[in-house]
Design an enzyme around this catalytic site. Structure first.
Site, PDB file in Angstrom:
ATOM      1  N   GLU A   1       0.812  -1.222   0.000  1.00 40.39           N
ATOM      2  CA  GLU A   1       0.000   0.000   0.000  1.00 40.39           C
ATOM      3  C   GLU A   1       0.848   1.276   0.000  1.00 40.39           C
ATOM      4  OE1 GLU A   1      -4.110  -1.658   2.023  1.00 40.39           O
ATOM      5  OE2 GLU A   1      -2.444  -1.263   3.370  1.00 40.39           O
TER       6      GLU A   1
ATOM      7  N   ASP B   1     -11.635  -6.601  -3.300  1.00 38.10           N
ATOM      8  CA  ASP B   1     -12.479  -7.810  -3.255  1.00 38.10           C
ATOM      9  C   ASP B   1     -13.846  -7.424  -2.710  1.00 38.10           C
ATOM     10  OD1 ASP B   1     -10.530  -7.843  -0.646  1.00 38.10           O
ATOM     11  OD2 ASP B   1     -12.570  -8.416  -0.126  1.00 38.10           O
TER      12      ASP B   1
HETATM   13  C1  3QA Z   1      -5.917  -7.877   4.595  1.00 35.92           C
HETATM   14  C2  3QA Z   1      -5.415  -6.459   4.548  1.00 35.92           C
HETATM   15  C3  3QA Z   1      -5.671  -5.705   5.841  1.00 35.92           C
HETATM   16  O1  3QA Z   1      -4.683  -4.746   6.060  1.00 35.92           O
HETATM   17  C4  3QA Z   1      -7.005  -5.044   5.607  1.00 35.92           C
HETATM   18  C5  3QA Z   1      -6.176  -5.677   3.522  1.00 35.92           C
HETATM   19  C6  3QA Z   1      -9.297  -5.768   1.806  1.00 35.92           C
HETATM   20  N1  3QA Z   1     -10.235  -6.760   1.753  1.00 35.92           N
HETATM   21  C7  3QA Z   1     -10.626  -7.032   3.021  1.00 35.92           C
HETATM   22  C8  3QA Z   1     -11.550  -7.960   3.566  1.00 35.92           C
HETATM   23  N2  3QA Z   1     -11.708  -7.993   4.905  1.00 35.92           N
HETATM   24  C9  3QA Z   1     -11.004  -7.171   5.692  1.00 35.92           C
HETATM   25  N3  3QA Z   1     -10.111  -6.264   5.235  1.00 35.92           N
HETATM   26  C10 3QA Z   1      -9.912  -6.197   3.900  1.00 35.92           C
HETATM   27  N4  3QA Z   1      -6.942  -4.686   4.210  1.00 35.92           N
HETATM   28  C11 3QA Z   1      -5.020  -8.706   5.409  1.00 35.92           C
HETATM   29  S1  3QA Z   1      -5.240 -10.407   5.286  1.00 35.92           S
HETATM   30  C12 3QA Z   1      -4.241 -10.918   4.006  1.00 35.92           C
HETATM   31  C13 3QA Z   1      -2.803 -10.955   4.399  1.00 35.92           C
HETATM   32  O2  3QA Z   1      -2.029 -11.606   3.444  1.00 35.92           O
HETATM   33  C14 3QA Z   1      -8.210  -4.297   3.605  1.00 35.92           C
HETATM   34  C15 3QA Z   1      -9.091  -5.407   3.112  1.00 35.92           C
HETATM   35  N5  3QA Z   1     -12.275  -8.766   2.777  1.00 35.92           N
HETATM   36  C16 3QA Z   1      -0.677 -11.500   3.771  1.00 35.92           C
HETATM   37  C17 3QA Z   1       0.074 -12.590   3.099  1.00 35.92           C
HETATM   38  O3  3QA Z   1       0.083 -13.707   3.934  1.00 35.92           O
END
Ligand code: 3QA
Length: 230
Positions: A12, A196
């Protein structure tokens, strides 16, 4: 004027650092803070790591240690409002914590005594964002963002958040950053590009669109800096 720009994940803030090219690195409390100058503005940029706790630490540090006078958050979010498609931008008008639950004592969902159910964003920064959107010919939805320490990939939970808070998008850091800025009287702006739809495809889509959506958000924030610089 010193401005903080924060993200939660490295993806980000990378587009911002790539645009700025020159910056100074400073390590503090388990994070790296990047200090840069842009068109006469002093910037401090960092990613906090995921969630409310880490984002609270980073926002507080940016204000208390680095002296940030305004804070802009750039990142991605899961869509709730069906009008929001992948890559679309949403600016938070207000933020709430969907995972706070002391309803056993008769409090509404998301409410903490002596806290606020919704924290409102700075009107001046929101107006600035509207101007930028017009100039860029981009649509910018303004709405409620719900925050919680959960990656939502479930229609049922998403619908509950939608109806309980009348939220348009969800993520994991906005409300905690808002709590910090509100308490310390620092104007803030939370911008997110959709990665998403918080449904059963969320994990897959998130991986596929994190980078491209993070870039959309960062590009918009850069344009806001252009306006703040004049
Ligand atoms: C997701 C990130 C966290 O900082 C919140 C993305 C996008 N889609 C979302 C959803 N529910 C909640 N939040 C979000 N951000 C972290 S989990 C994935 C980590 O992967 C916003 C967001 N559906 C790291 C690699 O292992």
């Amino acid at each position: 004027m010193k401005i903080a720009i924060m993200g939660a994940m490295v993806e980000e803030i990378t587009p911002l650092l790539e645009t700025l090219k020159e910056y100074k690195k400073c390590e503090y409390a388990g994070n790296v803070y990047y200090e840069a100058e842009y068109k006469g503005l002093e910037l401090v940029i960092a990613y906090s790591k995921i969630g409310k706790v880490f984002s609270t630490l980073t926002a507080t540090t940016m204000i208390e240690k680095f002296g940030a006078e305004k804070l802009l958050f750039s990142g991605v979010a899961g869509a709730i409002n069906p009008a929001l498609k992948i890559g679309d931008l949403i600016a938070a008008t207000a933020l709430c914590q969907h995972d706070v639950d002391i309803t056993a004592f008769g409090h509404p969902d998301g409410f903490i005594p002596e806290g606020k159910l919704f924290i409102e964003s700075d009107q001046t920064l929101l107006s600035l964002a509207k101007e930028v959107a017009m100039q860029m010919d981009k649509s910018l939805l303004e709405g409620v963002i719900a925050t919680g320490d959960q990656f939502i990939a479930d229609e049922e939970r998403k619908n509950w958040i939608a109806k309980t808070f009348d939220a348009d998008a969800l993520e994991m850091e906005g409300a905690s950053v808002a709590v910090v800025c509100d308490a310390l009287d620092v104007p803030f702006f939370i911008l997110r590009a959709i990665s998403d739809a918080a449904d059963m495809d969320a994990g897959f889509n998130f991986d596929a669109f994190l980078e491209s959506s993070a870039k959309e958000s960062a590009a918009f924030v850069m344009k806001m800096l252009d306006k703040l610089a004049v």
